[in-house]
Design an enzyme around this catalytic site. Sequence first.
Site, PDB file in Angstrom:
ATOM      1  N   PHE A 157       8.951   2.799  35.242  1.00  0.00           N
ATOM      2  CA  PHE A 157       8.765   1.516  36.130  1.00  0.00           C
ATOM      3  C   PHE A 157       9.942   1.568  37.088  1.00  0.00           C
ATOM      4  O   PHE A 157      11.192   1.580  36.745  1.00  0.00           O
ATOM      5  CB  PHE A 157       8.643   0.540  35.210  1.00  0.00           C
ATOM      6  CG  PHE A 157       8.341  -0.864  35.978  1.00  0.00           C
ATOM      7  CD1 PHE A 157       6.821  -0.926  36.222  1.00  0.00           C
ATOM      8  CD2 PHE A 157       9.206  -1.677  36.510  1.00  0.00           C
ATOM      9  CE1 PHE A 157       6.509  -1.948  37.182  1.00  0.00           C
ATOM     10  CE2 PHE A 157       8.909  -2.677  37.110  1.00  0.00           C
ATOM     11  CZ  PHE A 157       7.576  -2.996  37.424  1.00  0.00           C
ATOM     12  N   ASP A 248      17.783   4.507  37.626  1.00  0.00           N
ATOM     13  CA  ASP A 248      17.349   3.012  37.709  1.00  0.00           C
ATOM     14  C   ASP A 248      17.867   2.165  36.442  1.00  0.00           C
ATOM     15  O   ASP A 248      17.099   2.461  35.504  1.00  0.00           O
ATOM     16  CB  ASP A 248      15.955   2.942  37.684  1.00  0.00           C
ATOM     17  CG  ASP A 248      15.400   1.613  37.780  1.00  0.00           C
ATOM     18  OD1 ASP A 248      16.069   0.619  37.506  1.00  0.00           O
ATOM     19  OD2 ASP A 248      14.068   1.253  38.294  1.00  0.00           O
ATOM     20  N   LYS A 277      18.100  -7.187  37.459  1.00  0.00           N
ATOM     21  CA  LYS A 277      17.681  -7.936  36.133  1.00  0.00           C
ATOM     22  C   LYS A 277      18.902  -8.695  35.750  1.00  0.00           C
ATOM     23  O   LYS A 277      19.167  -9.896  36.000  1.00  0.00           O
ATOM     24  CB  LYS A 277      17.114  -7.223  34.969  1.00  0.00           C
ATOM     25  CG  LYS A 277      15.579  -6.976  35.595  1.00  0.00           C
ATOM     26  CD  LYS A 277      14.680  -6.692  34.196  1.00  0.00           C
ATOM     27  CE  LYS A 277      13.297  -6.525  34.423  1.00  0.00           C
ATOM     28  NZ  LYS A 277      12.858  -5.165  35.030  1.00  0.00           N
TER      29      LYS A 277
END
Length: 427
Positions: A157, A248, A277
């Site tokens: 993702f 990532d 995040k």
Amino acid sequence: MSLEALVQDPTIPAESGPVVSAPYNESGFNSSVMTTYGRYPIAIERGAGCNLWDTEGREYLDFVAGIATCTLGHAHPAMVETVTRQIQTLHHVSNLYYIPVQGELAKWLIDHSCADRAFFCNSGAEANEGAIKLARKYAHTVKGIEKPIILTAHASFHGRTLATITATGQPKYQKNFDPLMPGFHYVPYNDFEAVKNAIAELDDGEHGVAAIMLEALQGEGGVRPGDVEYFQQLRKLCDETGILLILDEVQVGMGRSGKYWGYENLGIEPDIFTSAKGLGGGIPIGATLCKSKCDVFQPGDHASTFGGNPFACAVALTVCQTLEQEKLLQNVQERGEQLRAGLRAIASKYPNQIAEVRGWGLINGMELKADIELTSADVVKNTIAEGLLLVPAGPKVVRFVPPLIVTAQEIDKALVAVEKAMATATK
Ligand SMILES: *Cc1c(COP(=O)(O)O)cnc(C)c1O
């Protein structure tokens, strides 16, 4: 309450009761906000530490943390102080000028990672866009690849923009949004032979693999840690071929794994990595970081109006400094072990329902058996009824990503709720 009182006494929000006490009017919301999310029927009004309260005054233990984002929980005194100070001083000016606190944040990140340079933006997807652009420019200008290809993994993702849904190796995120971006190719995760074969197959003189972009631990894909041997083989391959290794770190980075960065669990260093995040603790900020050899951007190549503004950078710097000052990495390691041990004890009581408990630090997954009807969404619904917020990572994995300040008592409380939820699920 005055802002000053709030700053001076950060315990006040935790002790005062909910402001509103009425069921929330969901239909009004649903008729005016696009229906892109499946929402739980809860309206959150207030938070303190690892606790949240809804508009009806119900208390929840928050093991979602805004999806692995609220590093320091809610209403952390250090964040309240910084937010208050910075909004009163300067919140936004654009990158037409030097922003000292942006430089300080970049310095902190570089001092605490393998990177030499940072670019700031506003989200994980945008940080990955920056990494993709950087890798493509590197391919064109340094490697002379006319049509660069980036390898990504199945079940990965990387975000919801067009380039990042293309990078994301899950068809459900791409359906109906084609034509997708050219220049991506998927390989199975943790499979080194597949990478080697893809590189050989794709190289036709015009096309060539420019980079491999992976999560150190796949978050949305089901909390699947990377294999140490796989990543070490990849690193060696990239060193030999000049292919860039992009990680990532949007979900697993910023202390969540018990180390600052997920890649530290794999004994390797990426050429480029991204953060978002947890970086701002819930204030929107993202970063693309790289080694100096990959820093091929020149003025005009990449930009973001909001990216790296004084407000977001000051808060992110506070999050970084608090991680260090409060020795949160140690807490993440200890609380993570406590959580996994507790979940494994529950799993041993439900051998026909729970297949595995896995994770690093405070990113953990409890996988349900594939051959039963019970889904992660069912378990999450039951834990919410017990006052514990969790979030699925796919149809069979229940994800645990509490704030990094979570205490031993809060872990115990969450385990009690999970056990009750499993009892309800199997009644
Ligand atoms: C959440 C996430 C993203 C996307 O971040 P946004 O801030 O929602 O754009 C990208 N990569 C990973 C690994 C993520 O977990």
